[in-house]
Design a protein around this motif. Structure first.
Motif, PDB file in Angstrom:
ATOM      1  N   LEU A  10      12.674  10.652   4.027  1.00 38.51           N
ATOM      2  CA  LEU A  10      11.990   9.683   4.887  1.00 38.51           C
ATOM      3  C   LEU A  10      11.184   8.683   4.071  1.00 38.51           C
ATOM      4  O   LEU A  10      10.839   7.614   4.572  1.00 38.51           O
ATOM      5  N   ILE A  11      10.882   9.030   2.817  1.00 37.69           N
ATOM      6  CA  ILE A  11      10.047   8.155   1.983  1.00 37.69           C
ATOM      7  C   ILE A  11      10.682   6.776   1.767  1.00 37.69           C
ATOM      8  O   ILE A  11      10.015   5.766   1.998  1.00 37.69           O
ATOM      9  N   PRO A  12      11.963   6.707   1.353  1.00 41.64           N
ATOM     10  CA  PRO A  12      12.557   5.367   1.166  1.00 41.64           C
ATOM     11  C   PRO A  12      12.565   4.543   2.453  1.00 41.64           C
ATOM     12  O   PRO A  12      12.354   3.327   2.418  1.00 41.64           O
ATOM     13  N   MET A  13      12.790   5.219   3.583  1.00 43.29           N
ATOM     14  CA  MET A  13      12.806   4.516   4.862  1.00 43.29           C
ATOM     15  C   MET A  13      11.425   3.947   5.172  1.00 43.29           C
ATOM     16  O   MET A  13      11.292   2.782   5.556  1.00 43.29           O
ATOM     17  N   ALA A  14      10.404   4.775   4.983  1.00 40.57           N
ATOM     18  CA  ALA A  14       9.036   4.317   5.217  1.00 40.57           C
ATOM     19  C   ALA A  14       8.675   3.206   4.241  1.00 40.57           C
ATOM     20  O   ALA A  14       8.020   2.232   4.608  1.00 40.57           O
ATOM     21  N   ALA A  15       9.132   3.351   2.997  1.00 42.80           N
ATOM     22  CA  ALA A  15       8.836   2.352   1.975  1.00 42.80           C
ATOM     23  C   ALA A  15       9.420   0.992   2.355  1.00 42.80           C
ATOM     24  O   ALA A  15       8.761  -0.038   2.206  1.00 42.80           O
ATOM     25  N   SER A  16      10.650   1.007   2.872  1.00 43.66           N
ATOM     26  CA  SER A  16      11.281  -0.260   3.244  1.00 43.66           C
ATOM     27  C   SER A  16      10.534  -0.917   4.403  1.00 43.66           C
ATOM     28  O   SER A  16      10.440  -2.139   4.476  1.00 43.66           O
ATOM     29  N   LEU A  17       9.979  -0.091   5.291  1.00 44.35           N
ATOM     30  CA  LEU A  17       9.196  -0.637   6.408  1.00 44.35           C
ATOM     31  C   LEU A  17       7.945  -1.344   5.903  1.00 44.35           C
ATOM     32  O   LEU A  17       7.546  -2.373   6.431  1.00 44.35           O
ATOM     33  N   PHE A  18       7.333  -0.767   4.862  1.00 45.16           N
ATOM     34  CA  PHE A  18       6.094  -1.337   4.333  1.00 45.16           C
ATOM     35  C   PHE A  18       6.333  -2.316   3.191  1.00 45.16           C
ATOM     36  O   PHE A  18       5.393  -2.772   2.553  1.00 45.16           O
ATOM     37  N   ILE A  20       7.771  -1.739   0.284  1.00 46.00           N
ATOM     38  CA  ILE A  20       7.604  -1.150  -1.050  1.00 46.00           C
ATOM     39  C   ILE A  20       8.973  -1.136  -1.738  1.00 46.00           C
ATOM     40  O   ILE A  20       9.973  -0.805  -1.101  1.00 46.00           O
ATOM     41  N   PRO A  21       9.018  -1.505  -3.019  1.00 47.83           N
ATOM     42  CA  PRO A  21      10.307  -1.532  -3.731  1.00 47.83           C
ATOM     43  C   PRO A  21      11.011  -0.175  -3.722  1.00 47.83           C
ATOM     44  O   PRO A  21      10.355   0.871  -3.741  1.00 47.83           O
ATOM     45  N   THR A  22      12.340  -0.204  -3.696  1.00 46.13           N
ATOM     46  CA  THR A  22      13.127   1.029  -3.642  1.00 46.13           C
ATOM     47  C   THR A  22      12.884   1.904  -4.864  1.00 46.13           C
ATOM     48  O   THR A  22      12.845   3.126  -4.755  1.00 46.13           O
ATOM     49  N   GLU A  23      12.706   1.260  -6.034  1.00 43.26           N
ATOM     50  CA  GLU A  23      12.486   2.034  -7.266  1.00 43.26           C
ATOM     51  C   GLU A  23      11.240   2.899  -7.134  1.00 43.26           C
ATOM     52  O   GLU A  23      11.235   4.063  -7.531  1.00 43.26           O
ATOM     53  N   VAL A  24      10.186   2.309  -6.578  1.00 42.82           N
ATOM     54  CA  VAL A  24       8.930   3.042  -6.398  1.00 42.82           C
ATOM     55  C   VAL A  24       9.138   4.197  -5.430  1.00 42.82           C
ATOM     56  O   VAL A  24       8.682   5.315  -5.668  1.00 42.82           O
ATOM     57  N   VAL A  29      10.115  10.079  -4.354  1.00 47.57           N
ATOM     58  CA  VAL A  29      11.029  11.145  -3.937  1.00 47.57           C
ATOM     59  C   VAL A  29      11.232  12.139  -5.075  1.00 47.57           C
ATOM     60  O   VAL A  29      11.183  13.355  -4.869  1.00 47.57           O
ATOM     61  N   ALA A  30      11.430  11.616  -6.291  1.00 47.53           N
ATOM     62  CA  ALA A  30      11.656  12.477  -7.451  1.00 47.53           C
ATOM     63  C   ALA A  30      10.448  13.370  -7.708  1.00 47.53           C
ATOM     64  O   ALA A  30      10.592  14.575  -7.937  1.00 47.53           O
ATOM     65  N   ILE A  31       9.259  12.780  -7.642  1.00 44.55           N
ATOM     66  CA  ILE A  31       8.027  13.550  -7.860  1.00 44.55           C
ATOM     67  C   ILE A  31       7.888  14.632  -6.791  1.00 44.55           C
ATOM     68  O   ILE A  31       7.592  15.790  -7.094  1.00 44.55           O
ATOM     69  N   GLY A  32       8.134  14.257  -5.552  1.00 47.32           N
ATOM     70  CA  GLY A  32       8.050  15.212  -4.453  1.00 47.32           C
ATOM     71  C   GLY A  32       9.040  16.344  -4.610  1.00 47.32           C
ATOM     72  O   GLY A  32       8.739  17.499  -4.309  1.00 47.32           O
ATOM     73  N   PHE A  33      10.245  16.004  -5.114  1.00 52.23           N
ATOM     74  CA  PHE A  33      11.276  17.025  -5.316  1.00 52.23           C
ATOM     75  C   PHE A  33      10.840  18.019  -6.383  1.00 52.23           C
ATOM     76  O   PHE A  33      10.968  19.230  -6.203  1.00 52.23           O
ATOM     77  N   VAL A  34      10.293  17.495  -7.487  1.00 53.52           N
ATOM     78  CA  VAL A  34       9.818  18.356  -8.577  1.00 53.52           C
ATOM     79  C   VAL A  34       8.722  19.285  -8.063  1.00 53.52           C
ATOM     80  O   VAL A  34       8.734  20.492  -8.332  1.00 53.52           O
TER      81      VAL A  34
END
Length: 58
Positions: A10-18, A20-24, A29-34
């Motif tokens: 859901l993070i990339p989806m929320a990011a696109s709404l606000f 926020i660049p996809t890379e960020v 997502v990567a940090i959350g996964f770790v």
């Protein structure tokens, strides 16, 4: 519980709404996964060690 890292998707989806660049978003997502992997292994280790303690006590 549920899909592994499902809420992270859901993070990339929320990011696109606000705007926020996809890379960020992907870094988030990567940090959350770790974190979820570390948390999972920590819980497993805790469960195993307490099982050993209970078995020893019994």
């Amino acid at each position: 519980s549920g899909v592994a890292g499902g809420s992270l998707m859901l993070i990339p989806m929320a990011a696109s709404l606000f705007g926020i660049p996809t890379e960020v978003a992907m870094q988030a997502v990567a940090i959350g996964f770790v974190i979820s992997v570390v948390q999972d292994s920590t819980e497993t280790a805790l469960n195993s060690s307490t099982d050993v303690l209970f078995t020893a006590a019994a």
